[in-house]
Scaffold this active site. Sequence first.
Site, PDB file in Angstrom:
ATOM      1  CB  CYS A 112      -0.960  -0.002   1.184  1.00 62.34           C
ATOM      2  SG  CYS A 112      -2.117  -1.369   1.107  1.00 62.34           S
ATOM      3  CG  HIS A 255      -3.151   3.446   2.014  1.00 66.63           C
ATOM      4  ND1 HIS A 255      -3.695   3.103   0.791  1.00 66.63           N
ATOM      5  CD2 HIS A 255      -3.236   2.333   2.788  1.00 66.63           C
ATOM      6  CE1 HIS A 255      -4.090   1.840   0.832  1.00 66.63           C
ATOM      7  NE2 HIS A 255      -3.828   1.356   2.029  1.00 66.63           N
ATOM      8  CG  ASN A 285      -6.779  -0.667   1.072  1.00 70.90           C
ATOM      9  OD1 ASN A 285      -6.009  -0.325   0.180  1.00 70.90           O
ATOM     10  ND2 ASN A 285      -6.368  -1.071   2.261  1.00 70.90           N
TER      11      ASN A 285
HETATM   12  O1  UT7 Z   1      -3.929  -1.160   3.294  1.00 66.51           O
HETATM   13  C1  UT7 Z   1      -2.852  -1.644   4.055  1.00 66.51           C
HETATM   14  C2  UT7 Z   1      -3.064  -1.348   5.484  1.00 66.51           C
HETATM   15  N1  UT7 Z   1      -4.312  -1.932   5.913  1.00 66.51           N
HETATM   16  C3  UT7 Z   1      -4.962  -1.387   6.916  1.00 66.51           C
HETATM   17  O2  UT7 Z   1      -4.532  -0.378   7.439  1.00 66.51           O
HETATM   18  C4  UT7 Z   1      -6.166  -2.117   7.447  1.00 66.51           C
HETATM   19  C5  UT7 Z   1      -6.275  -1.878   8.889  1.00 66.51           C
HETATM   20  N2  UT7 Z   1      -7.332  -2.651   9.528  1.00 66.51           N
HETATM   21  C6  UT7 Z   1      -8.643  -2.341   9.461  1.00 66.51           C
HETATM   22  O3  UT7 Z   1      -9.036  -1.464   8.718  1.00 66.51           O
HETATM   23  C7  UT7 Z   1      -9.585  -3.048  10.399  1.00 66.51           C
HETATM   24  O4  UT7 Z   1      -8.842  -3.753  11.381  1.00 66.51           O
HETATM   25  C8  UT7 Z   1     -10.536  -4.028   9.687  1.00 66.51           C
HETATM   26  C9  UT7 Z   1     -11.527  -3.242   8.822  1.00 66.51           C
HETATM   27  C10 UT7 Z   1      -9.741  -4.997   8.839  1.00 66.51           C
HETATM   28  C11 UT7 Z   1     -11.336  -4.792  10.717  1.00 66.51           C
HETATM   29  O5  UT7 Z   1     -12.034  -3.883  11.564  1.00 66.51           O
HETATM   30  P1  UT7 Z   1     -11.949  -4.026  13.154  1.00 66.51           P
HETATM   31  O6  UT7 Z   1     -12.811  -2.973  13.719  1.00 66.51           O
HETATM   32  O7  UT7 Z   1     -10.498  -4.031  13.536  1.00 66.51           O
HETATM   33  O8  UT7 Z   1     -12.627  -5.416  13.389  1.00 66.51           O
HETATM   34  P2  UT7 Z   1     -12.037  -6.675  14.166  1.00 66.51           P
HETATM   35  O9  UT7 Z   1     -11.020  -7.386  13.360  1.00 66.51           O
HETATM   36  O10 UT7 Z   1     -11.711  -6.265  15.585  1.00 66.51           O
HETATM   37  O11 UT7 Z   1     -13.304  -7.585  14.243  1.00 66.51           O
HETATM   38  C12 UT7 Z   1     -14.459  -7.173  15.029  1.00 66.51           C
HETATM   39  C13 UT7 Z   1     -15.545  -8.193  14.802  1.00 66.51           C
HETATM   40  C14 UT7 Z   1     -15.068  -9.629  14.959  1.00 66.51           C
HETATM   41  O12 UT7 Z   1     -16.122 -10.375  15.551  1.00 66.51           O
HETATM   42  P3  UT7 Z   1     -16.116 -10.700  17.136  1.00 66.51           P
HETATM   43  O13 UT7 Z   1     -14.834 -11.453  17.372  1.00 66.51           O
HETATM   44  O14 UT7 Z   1     -16.112  -9.353  17.820  1.00 66.51           O
HETATM   45  O15 UT7 Z   1     -17.345 -11.489  17.321  1.00 66.51           O
HETATM   46  C15 UT7 Z   1     -14.870 -10.082  13.533  1.00 66.51           C
HETATM   47  O16 UT7 Z   1     -15.022 -11.471  13.400  1.00 66.51           O
HETATM   48  O17 UT7 Z   1     -16.017  -8.077  13.455  1.00 66.51           O
HETATM   49  C16 UT7 Z   1     -15.988  -9.343  12.838  1.00 66.51           C
HETATM   50  N3  UT7 Z   1     -15.773  -9.152  11.410  1.00 66.51           N
HETATM   51  C17 UT7 Z   1     -16.777  -8.935  10.554  1.00 66.51           C
HETATM   52  N4  UT7 Z   1     -18.118  -8.891  10.754  1.00 66.51           N
HETATM   53  C18 UT7 Z   1     -18.872  -8.634   9.665  1.00 66.51           C
HETATM   54  C19 UT7 Z   1     -14.607  -9.099  10.732  1.00 66.51           C
HETATM   55  N5  UT7 Z   1     -14.841  -8.852   9.420  1.00 66.51           N
HETATM   56  C20 UT7 Z   1     -16.185  -8.755   9.297  1.00 66.51           C
HETATM   57  C21 UT7 Z   1     -17.045  -8.513   8.198  1.00 66.51           C
HETATM   58  N6  UT7 Z   1     -18.378  -8.458   8.441  1.00 66.51           N
HETATM   59  N7  UT7 Z   1     -16.582  -8.300   6.947  1.00 66.51           N
END
Ligand code: UT7
Length: 334
Positions: A112, A255, A285
């Site tokens: 990225c 980004h 993204n």
């Molecule tokens: O481009 C290169 C750099 N990349 C980035 O900077 C990406 C950085 N990361 C992010 O943007 C975020 O971490 C994500 C968008 C990838 C994830 O968001 P988050 O708020 O960190 O969610 P999380 O991983 O803490 O997951 C929260 C909950 C989990 O469920 P439980 O364990 O709380 O029951 C996940 O299983 O959300 C769940 N989850 C989803 N639910 C519905 C994860 N993905 C999804 C989804 N739909 N697509």
Amino acid sequence: MASAVIGLGTYLPLRRVTNEELADRFDTSDEWISTRTGIHTRRWADTGQATSDLAVTAGERALKSAGLTPDDIDAVVLATTTPDHPCPATAPAVASRLGLRTIAAYDISAVCSGFLYALAAGHGQIAAKNAQRVLVIGAETYSTILNPADRTTNVIFGDGAGAIVLAEHTRKDQEGSILGVDLGSDGSQQDLIRIPAGGSRQRATPGDATEEDHYFAMQGKAVFRQAVTRMGDSANSLLQRIGWDKDSVNHIVGHQANVRILKALADYLELPHERAVINIDRVGNTSAASIPLALADAAHAGRLKPGDRILMTAFGGGLTWASAAITWPSITPV
Ligand code: UT7
């Protein structure tokens, strides 16, 4: 001797993928995607449409925006995570298809942060007097490397391409000037974002790798935690080096990884959210294509005025991060 941006071109594949469409295929919802990422739609390439196909159109448009012909370009630097093939690089094919001369053409692999790494490379080619005009492209087809079983990456990533033309100039106050770049990496955290198989560590041969190993994988939360500080610290150190007062920055072009990251980045830099350019809602993204697509979006919306100070910053796999400062040139993106 330094360089300035004199043209900008972009291309987005026609296929628009909505959150609702993804909610039909994955255990997710428009509500989750919108609130956690800020994304509403993204574009995905058609089957058979490769990264070079997107890059060529963006490159043609950048040349048009700069008012140049193919003979005017001395080098092509292409940033991508999704090359057409593992070998050879995609840039020579793009140069050839654009009708450029038999010039230097090479890929940059910094995920990225790739576009800003490529910008630094192009700037360096000009500073070293190896080239007078360089085509710098960021192009991605992430839809081709997403794991069909991974809802998190599928809702985030989109395809697209953006290209700029950099040209030699002699005046430091010329609009479009690149006033400085800051690059960094931390390979001890390479496992956070990767495609495990297909390289020399884990070959692509059957039996050596599972199907899953061939797909892009990201530990989103761990990446999220450091995205803001890495981009913010890089940006701050660049601002200090070039002597720009923070308040004088008109636009932060970060980004487009997550709208929450972009807002937190503005907070970290102690600048109002309104200065953050945001187009992730419509494109997702797009990795190495993210920064030029955001620049073009802001320019089309009439937000960028000639001479405006723009701070670009990115963070991604490697881990890598990068920042660059430019003033906005009098150009019309195509
Ligand atoms: O481009 C290169 C750099 N990349 C980035 O900077 C990406 C950085 N990361 C992010 O943007 C975020 O971490 C994500 C968008 C990838 C994830 O968001 P988050 O708020 O960190 O969610 P999380 O991983 O803490 O997951 C929260 C909950 C989990 O469920 P439980 O364990 O709380 O029951 C996940 O299983 O959300 C769940 N989850 C989803 N639910 C519905 C994860 N993905 C999804 C989804 N739909 N697509």
